[in-house]
Design a protein around this motif. Structure first.
Motif, PDB file in Angstrom:
ATOM      1  N   MET A  28     -15.824 -40.887  54.382  1.00  0.00           N
ATOM      2  CA  MET A  28     -16.628 -39.728  54.021  1.00  0.00           C
ATOM      3  C   MET A  28     -17.566 -39.431  55.199  1.00  0.00           C
ATOM      4  O   MET A  28     -18.174 -40.346  55.743  1.00  0.00           O
ATOM      5  N   ALA A  29     -17.623 -38.173  55.581  1.00  0.00           N
ATOM      6  CA  ALA A  29     -18.501 -37.762  56.674  1.00  0.00           C
ATOM      7  C   ALA A  29     -19.319 -36.555  56.238  1.00  0.00           C
ATOM      8  O   ALA A  29     -18.809 -35.652  55.592  1.00  0.00           O
ATOM      9  N   PHE A  30     -20.592 -36.569  56.593  1.00  0.00           N
ATOM     10  CA  PHE A  30     -21.428 -35.405  56.332  1.00  0.00           C
ATOM     11  C   PHE A  30     -22.574 -35.381  57.323  1.00  0.00           C
ATOM     12  O   PHE A  30     -22.917 -36.396  57.913  1.00  0.00           O
ATOM     13  N   GLY A  31     -23.106 -34.197  57.536  1.00  0.00           N
ATOM     14  CA  GLY A  31     -24.211 -34.034  58.468  1.00  0.00           C
ATOM     15  C   GLY A  31     -23.935 -32.902  59.432  1.00  0.00           C
ATOM     16  O   GLY A  31     -22.957 -32.161  59.297  1.00  0.00           O
ATOM     17  N   GLY A  32     -24.792 -32.780  60.430  1.00  0.00           N
ATOM     18  CA  GLY A  32     -24.680 -31.716  61.415  1.00  0.00           C
ATOM     19  C   GLY A  32     -23.341 -31.737  62.135  1.00  0.00           C
ATOM     20  O   GLY A  32     -22.890 -32.774  62.591  1.00  0.00           O
ATOM     21  N   GLY A  33     -22.699 -30.585  62.192  1.00  0.00           N
ATOM     22  CA  GLY A  33     -21.412 -30.473  62.874  1.00  0.00           C
ATOM     23  C   GLY A  33     -20.207 -30.725  62.006  1.00  0.00           C
ATOM     24  O   GLY A  33     -19.079 -30.437  62.397  1.00  0.00           O
ATOM     25  N   VAL A  34     -20.406 -31.298  60.817  1.00  0.00           N
ATOM     26  CA  VAL A  34     -19.284 -31.580  59.921  1.00  0.00           C
ATOM     27  C   VAL A  34     -19.140 -30.425  58.942  1.00  0.00           C
ATOM     28  O   VAL A  34     -20.097 -30.050  58.257  1.00  0.00           O
ATOM     29  N   ARG A  35     -17.964 -29.876  58.892  1.00  0.00           N
ATOM     30  CA  ARG A  35     -17.680 -28.781  57.968  1.00  0.00           C
ATOM     31  C   ARG A  35     -17.480 -29.363  56.577  1.00  0.00           C
ATOM     32  O   ARG A  35     -16.587 -30.168  56.362  1.00  0.00           O
ATOM     33  N   GLY A  36     -18.315 -29.012  55.630  1.00  0.00           N
ATOM     34  CA  GLY A  36     -18.299 -29.615  54.298  1.00  0.00           C
ATOM     35  C   GLY A  36     -17.288 -29.013  53.336  1.00  0.00           C
ATOM     36  O   GLY A  36     -16.624 -28.027  53.631  1.00  0.00           O
ATOM     37  N   GLY A  37     -17.178 -29.647  52.175  1.00  0.00           N
ATOM     38  CA  GLY A  37     -16.352 -29.140  51.095  1.00  0.00           C
ATOM     39  C   GLY A  37     -14.858 -29.233  51.329  1.00  0.00           C
ATOM     40  O   GLY A  37     -14.103 -28.456  50.744  1.00  0.00           O
ATOM     41  N   ARG A  38     -14.424 -30.164  52.158  1.00  0.00           N
ATOM     42  CA  ARG A  38     -12.998 -30.260  52.483  1.00  0.00           C
ATOM     43  C   ARG A  38     -12.514 -31.690  52.319  1.00  0.00           C
ATOM     44  O   ARG A  38     -13.292 -32.638  52.389  1.00  0.00           O
ATOM     45  N   SER A  39     -11.245 -31.841  52.106  1.00  0.00           N
ATOM     46  CA  SER A  39     -10.612 -33.161  52.145  1.00  0.00           C
ATOM     47  C   SER A  39      -9.373 -33.043  53.022  1.00  0.00           C
ATOM     48  O   SER A  39      -8.805 -31.959  53.164  1.00  0.00           O
ATOM     49  N   TYR A  40      -8.978 -34.159  53.626  1.00  0.00           N
ATOM     50  CA  TYR A  40      -7.890 -34.163  54.601  1.00  0.00           C
ATOM     51  C   TYR A  40      -6.887 -35.256  54.269  1.00  0.00           C
ATOM     52  O   TYR A  40      -7.231 -36.267  53.680  1.00  0.00           O
ATOM     53  N   ALA A  75     -15.657 -39.343  65.720  1.00  0.00           N
ATOM     54  CA  ALA A  75     -17.103 -39.381  65.508  1.00  0.00           C
ATOM     55  C   ALA A  75     -17.833 -39.330  66.845  1.00  0.00           C
ATOM     56  O   ALA A  75     -18.819 -38.606  66.994  1.00  0.00           O
ATOM     57  N   LEU A  76     -17.340 -40.056  67.826  1.00  0.00           N
ATOM     58  CA  LEU A  76     -17.946 -40.037  69.156  1.00  0.00           C
ATOM     59  C   LEU A  76     -17.872 -38.639  69.764  1.00  0.00           C
ATOM     60  O   LEU A  76     -18.846 -38.137  70.332  1.00  0.00           O
ATOM     61  N   SER A  77     -16.736 -37.996  69.588  1.00  0.00           N
ATOM     62  CA  SER A  77     -16.565 -36.625  70.080  1.00  0.00           C
ATOM     63  C   SER A  77     -17.527 -35.668  69.381  1.00  0.00           C
ATOM     64  O   SER A  77     -18.134 -34.810  70.012  1.00  0.00           O
ATOM     65  N   LEU A  78     -17.677 -35.829  68.068  1.00  0.00           N
ATOM     66  CA  LEU A  78     -18.574 -34.979  67.288  1.00  0.00           C
ATOM     67  C   LEU A  78     -20.018 -35.116  67.762  1.00  0.00           C
ATOM     68  O   LEU A  78     -20.782 -34.158  67.747  1.00  0.00           O
ATOM     69  N   LEU A  79     -20.375 -36.307  68.252  1.00  0.00           N
ATOM     70  CA  LEU A  79     -21.731 -36.559  68.739  1.00  0.00           C
ATOM     71  C   LEU A  79     -21.913 -36.159  70.204  1.00  0.00           C
ATOM     72  O   LEU A  79     -22.962 -36.386  70.788  1.00  0.00           O
ATOM     73  N   GLY A  80     -20.859 -35.582  70.804  1.00  0.00           N
ATOM     74  CA  GLY A  80     -20.947 -35.119  72.179  1.00  0.00           C
ATOM     75  C   GLY A  80     -20.512 -36.136  73.213  1.00  0.00           C
ATOM     76  O   GLY A  80     -20.645 -35.903  74.407  1.00  0.00           O
ATOM     77  N   ILE A  90      -6.387 -42.698  72.744  1.00  0.00           N
ATOM     78  CA  ILE A  90      -6.456 -42.483  71.292  1.00  0.00           C
ATOM     79  C   ILE A  90      -6.775 -41.012  71.023  1.00  0.00           C
ATOM     80  O   ILE A  90      -7.735 -40.463  71.566  1.00  0.00           O
ATOM     81  N   THR A  91      -5.986 -40.393  70.172  1.00  0.00           N
ATOM     82  CA  THR A  91      -6.240 -39.014  69.768  1.00  0.00           C
ATOM     83  C   THR A  91      -7.365 -39.007  68.739  1.00  0.00           C
ATOM     84  O   THR A  91      -7.242 -39.637  67.693  1.00  0.00           O
ATOM     85  N   PRO A  92      -8.472 -38.331  69.015  1.00  0.00           N
ATOM     86  CA  PRO A  92      -9.565 -38.319  68.041  1.00  0.00           C
ATOM     87  C   PRO A  92      -9.250 -37.431  66.838  1.00  0.00           C
ATOM     88  O   PRO A  92      -8.593 -36.408  66.971  1.00  0.00           O
ATOM     89  N   PHE A  93      -9.732 -37.852  65.676  1.00  0.00           N
ATOM     90  CA  PHE A  93      -9.669 -37.031  64.473  1.00  0.00           C
ATOM     91  C   PHE A  93     -10.766 -35.985  64.605  1.00  0.00           C
ATOM     92  O   PHE A  93     -11.951 -36.325  64.599  1.00  0.00           O
ATOM     93  N   THR A  94     -10.402 -34.728  64.735  1.00  0.00           N
ATOM     94  CA  THR A  94     -11.384 -33.676  64.934  1.00  0.00           C
ATOM     95  C   THR A  94     -11.378 -32.621  63.830  1.00  0.00           C
ATOM     96  O   THR A  94     -12.095 -31.625  63.935  1.00  0.00           O
ATOM     97  N   ALA A  95     -10.608 -32.835  62.787  1.00  0.00           N
ATOM     98  CA  ALA A  95     -10.498 -31.832  61.726  1.00  0.00           C
ATOM     99  C   ALA A  95     -11.834 -31.589  61.021  1.00  0.00           C
ATOM    100  O   ALA A  95     -12.068 -30.477  60.550  1.00  0.00           O
ATOM    101  N   TRP A  96     -12.706 -32.565  60.969  1.00  0.00           N
ATOM    102  CA  TRP A  96     -13.957 -32.389  60.226  1.00  0.00           C
ATOM    103  C   TRP A  96     -14.898 -31.387  60.875  1.00  0.00           C
ATOM    104  O   TRP A  96     -15.831 -30.917  60.242  1.00  0.00           O
TER     105      TRP A  96
END
Length: 98
Positions: A28-40, A75-80, A90-96
């Motif tokens: 589960m991920a939430f916070g700045g930069g994470v698009r909410g209300g979705r499941s993958y 997560a590292l990519s999401l944080l810049g 490793i291919t990062p998960f970026t869908a969030w």
């Protein structure tokens, strides 16, 4: 905030009325930069993970299983940060954040 477990348990009881280690889990991920209300992603009838496109989170026969290293790199990519520095190849998960 990223919530996950490094170990999960099988969905069914084993012969000793216990549960075994299971390489499939949820996060589960939430916070700045994470698009909410979705499941993958998704699972089959045995509750095993199915391959997905790590950029969209959509199920895809041409995709891959989303493993912990994909989530960490994402997560590292999401944080810049640069995931290639810490997770080479490793291919990062970026869908969030799509």
């Amino acid at each position: 905030v990223l919530v996950l477990s490094e170990m999960t348990r099988t969905p069914k009881m084993n012969a000793n009325d216990g549960k075994d280690h299971w390489p499939h889990g949820t996060a589960m991920a939430f916070g700045g930069g994470v698009r909410g209300g979705r499941s993958y992603g998704g699972t089959n009838d045995l509750m095993e993970s199915l391959a997905m496109d790590l950029a969209s989170g959509e199920l895809s026969d041409k995709g891959m299983l989303c493993r912990y290293e994909h989530l960490a790199a994402g997560a590292l990519s999401l944080l810049g940060g640069d995931p290639e520095q810490w997770f080479p190849g490793i291919t990062p998960f970026t869908a969030w954040n799509a």
